[in-house]
Design a protein around this motif. Structure first.
Motif, PDB file in Angstrom:
ATOM      1  N   UNK A  16      65.830 -23.913  97.680  1.00 54.05           N
ATOM      2  CA  UNK A  16      66.853 -24.946  97.540  1.00 54.05           C
ATOM      3  C   UNK A  16      67.886 -24.425  96.788  1.00 54.05           C
ATOM      4  N   UNK A  17      67.760 -23.347  95.883  1.00 54.61           N
ATOM      5  CA  UNK A  17      69.043 -22.828  95.275  1.00 54.61           C
ATOM      6  C   UNK A  17      70.109 -22.084  96.387  1.00 54.61           C
ATOM      7  N   UNK A  18      69.488 -21.354  97.256  1.00 55.21           N
ATOM      8  CA  UNK A  18      70.138 -20.858  98.078  1.00 55.21           C
ATOM      9  C   UNK A  18      71.088 -21.775  99.017  1.00 55.21           C
ATOM     10  N   UNK A 109      69.154 -23.765  86.587  1.00 58.60           N
ATOM     11  CA  UNK A 109      69.408 -22.776  87.632  1.00 58.60           C
ATOM     12  C   UNK A 109      70.268 -23.662  88.613  1.00 58.60           C
ATOM     13  N   UNK A 110      69.834 -24.799  88.941  1.00 60.72           N
ATOM     14  CA  UNK A 110      70.462 -25.508  89.910  1.00 60.72           C
ATOM     15  C   UNK A 110      71.769 -26.086  89.657  1.00 60.72           C
ATOM     16  N   UNK A 111      71.903 -26.289  88.086  1.00 52.83           N
ATOM     17  CA  UNK A 111      73.171 -26.953  87.728  1.00 52.83           C
ATOM     18  C   UNK A 111      74.334 -25.864  87.532  1.00 52.83           C
ATOM     19  N   UNK A 112      73.723 -24.512  87.415  1.00 53.97           N
ATOM     20  CA  UNK A 112      74.443 -23.423  87.124  1.00 53.97           C
ATOM     21  C   UNK A 112      75.007 -22.844  88.619  1.00 53.97           C
ATOM     22  N   UNK A 113      74.083 -22.977  89.361  1.00 57.13           N
ATOM     23  CA  UNK A 113      74.570 -22.226  90.840  1.00 57.13           C
ATOM     24  C   UNK A 113      75.670 -22.900  91.498  1.00 57.13           C
ATOM     25  N   UNK A 115      78.557 -24.885  90.629  1.00 53.14           N
ATOM     26  CA  UNK A 115      79.972 -24.176  89.920  1.00 53.14           C
ATOM     27  C   UNK A 115      80.135 -22.650  90.611  1.00 53.14           C
ATOM     28  N   UNK A 116      79.050 -21.799  90.410  1.00 52.05           N
ATOM     29  CA  UNK A 116      79.269 -20.355  90.598  1.00 52.05           C
ATOM     30  C   UNK A 116      79.653 -20.156  92.018  1.00 52.05           C
ATOM     31  N   UNK A 117      78.811 -21.028  93.007  1.00 53.58           N
ATOM     32  CA  UNK A 117      79.063 -20.821  94.439  1.00 53.58           C
ATOM     33  C   UNK A 117      80.108 -21.350  94.929  1.00 53.58           C
ATOM     34  N   UNK A 118      80.651 -22.388  94.092  1.00 53.50           N
ATOM     35  CA  UNK A 118      82.194 -23.066  94.581  1.00 53.50           C
ATOM     36  C   UNK A 118      83.282 -22.146  94.329  1.00 53.50           C
ATOM     37  N   UNK A 119      83.224 -21.270  93.163  1.00 53.07           N
ATOM     38  CA  UNK A 119      84.300 -20.265  92.394  1.00 53.07           C
ATOM     39  C   UNK A 119      84.276 -19.305  93.712  1.00 53.07           C
ATOM     40  N   UNK A 120      83.059 -18.874  94.189  1.00 57.29           N
ATOM     41  CA  UNK A 120      82.914 -17.574  95.041  1.00 57.29           C
ATOM     42  C   UNK A 120      83.334 -17.809  96.337  1.00 57.29           C
ATOM     43  N   UNK A 121      82.745 -19.286  96.877  1.00 61.70           N
ATOM     44  CA  UNK A 121      83.283 -19.700  97.967  1.00 61.70           C
ATOM     45  C   UNK A 121      84.855 -19.907  98.297  1.00 61.70           C
ATOM     46  N   UNK A 169      74.746 -13.266  93.743  1.00 56.95           N
ATOM     47  CA  UNK A 169      74.453 -14.383  92.719  1.00 56.95           C
ATOM     48  C   UNK A 169      73.214 -15.255  92.771  1.00 56.95           C
ATOM     49  N   UNK A 170      72.857 -15.433  94.246  1.00 52.29           N
ATOM     50  CA  UNK A 170      71.422 -16.400  94.353  1.00 52.29           C
ATOM     51  C   UNK A 170      70.417 -15.558  93.629  1.00 52.29           C
ATOM     52  N   UNK A 171      70.433 -14.094  94.082  1.00 51.61           N
ATOM     53  CA  UNK A 171      69.429 -13.356  93.640  1.00 51.61           C
ATOM     54  C   UNK A 171      69.282 -13.130  92.050  1.00 51.61           C
TER      55      UNK A 171
END
Length: 423
Positions: A16-18, A109-113, A115-121, A169-171
């Motif tokens: 789910x996190x991925x 972890x869900x809440x953090x992933x 915004x991190x993924x949005x910035x990376x994407x 970042x996922x790992x």
């Protein structure tokens, strides 16, 4: 629709996190990072509540102390649902506390992933984040003859890097928060299957609420795909693009965008009926276009446009006044180190500085200086400017670093130390 569909796919494979990170990154390539985070967080919270229950209950369970007399269990049976009591959940208080702590870590972890993924994407496309647009604008200001960077060429360069950083970042987040496999979050097989069934029911219900794709949604999808194809194929650099059909400099990425937007202003939002053409007495439905100027006025982030324009003006002022050259001269010692080391130092400094300042303001201030420095040390300017631009978008450490971080922090379930430890 795209967000819920991807989450449904990854719910089955228990990654789910991925799935959340891939969905957020995909949307952030085309939407603003802030809008992506604001849209994905409610979906994540709904899934987590179906998997683990209420967050406040989890926090209470984390405070449970060892209870050899069974007092906690007797009190708990008074408040838990009847189906749980009938199953005879006689875990010790220690087991309940450890499982709750683990589930709470996964929740964070869900809440953090997201915004991190949005910035990376956002780094994968030129329009994904403001620093990328500023790079193109200042590059044209300093080096008018340089046309190496456009939407297609940037995507070919940045998209593979985005995939690599997203996977790393996922790992990392999975390692820190124990979310590499959500099957490990619940001990009992029956409870685990029931929780996953609830999560799937929540997603299925949200998906059904969307209903079938209507004419307006289908039209927007078509024009979006057409827009993306035109951008990618205009002048991708590694093959001949359709821009060769026109005089050099006649078409640009901006021209492509303006053409598509102009079509939306008069394309109907409902399927047109030609019955009135053959029957004068047929009812004539009011004509509503896909996009109206009133909607544009309400939704376009004019403050960002003004900020970008001000940034270009500031960059030109630094160039004309000689300020950029003066600062670049004082950075001459960097000419004594290898260019690869200089890139690492510049990127690290920008990444650290942007943790405490706006990404847009940071790149506006430093890009003219970096360009002047590259000229003085006789290095291709893009060798310094591109890493600095990408590094400027990777602001993960503090809530004030980016608006997506602030939105996640505002949920009230994260603390500053959670973000700092994840950076």
């Amino acid at each position: 629709i795209l967000a819920i569909f991807i989450v449904m796919v990854f719910l089955t494979s228990n990654r789910l996190i991925l799935g959340m990170m891939m969905t957020s990154a995909s949307l952030s390539m085309w939407l603003s990072n802030t809008a992506t985070t604001a849209m994905m967080l409610p979906i994540a919270n709904a899934i987590l509540e179906s998997l683990f229950g209420d967050l406040e209950t989890l926090k209470e369970n984390c405070k449970v102390q060892d209870d050899p007399e069974g007092e906690y269990f007797r009190n708990r049976m008074k408040v838990v649902p009847v189906d749980v009591a009938e199953r005879g959940d006689r875990r010790s208080a220690e087991e309940i506390r450890k499982e709750a702590e683990y589930q709470l870590k996964v929740w964070k972890g869900f809440l953090i992933c997201i915004p991190y993924a949005a910035s990376i994407g956002g780094t994968a496309t030129l329009t994904g984040t403001a620093p990328n647009l500023i790079l193109v604008g200042q590059l044209k200001s300093y080096f008018p003859e340089c046309d190496l960077i456009n939407f297609g060429s940037w995507f070919v360069f940045a998209f593979p890097l985005m995939i690599i950083f997203l996977f790393v970042a996922w790992i990392w987040i999975s390692f820190l928060y124990g979310g590499l496999n959500t099957r490990l979050c619940i001990n009992k097989q029956d409870d685990r299957a029931a929780a996953e069934a609830k999560a799937r029911a929540v997603i299925d219900e949200d998906y059904k609420k969307l209903g079938p794709i209507n004419f307006a949604e289908g039209s927007i999808s078509f024009f979006f795909i057409l827009f993306a194809i035109l951008l990618f194929t205009r002048d991708p650099k590694f093959v001949t693009g359709w821009s060769v059909l026109f005089n050099k400099g006649y078409v640009s990425d901006a021209v492509t965008g303006v053409i598509i937007i102009s079509i939306l202003f008069f394309f109907p939002s409902e399927r047109p009926s030609l019955s009135w053409w053959f029957n004068p007495r047929a009812s004539n439905t009011p004509y509503v276009p896909l996009l109206s100027w009133k909607r544009v006025q309400e939704c376009v982030p004019w403050n960002i446009i003004l900020l970008l324009g001000g940034g270009f003006a500031m960059a030109k002022g630094c160039e004309e006044s000689g300020l950029a050259a003066w600062i670049g001269g004082h950075l001459q010692p960097l000419a004594q180190v290898p260019p690869a080391v200089a890139v690492i130092l510049i990127t690290a400094f920008i990444a650290c500085f942007t943790e405490f300042a706006s990404n847009t303001a940071t790149i506006i201030i430093f890009l003219p200086v970096i360009a002047e420095l590259a000229i003085r040390v006789k290095v291709h300017p893009l060798y310094f400017m591109i890493p600095a631009t990408v590094g400027c978008s990777y602001a993960f450490m503090l809530p004030v670093s980016t608006p997506p971080n602030s939105i996640a922090f505002a949920s009230g379930h994260l603390m500053v130390k959670d973000m700092v430890s994840s950076d």
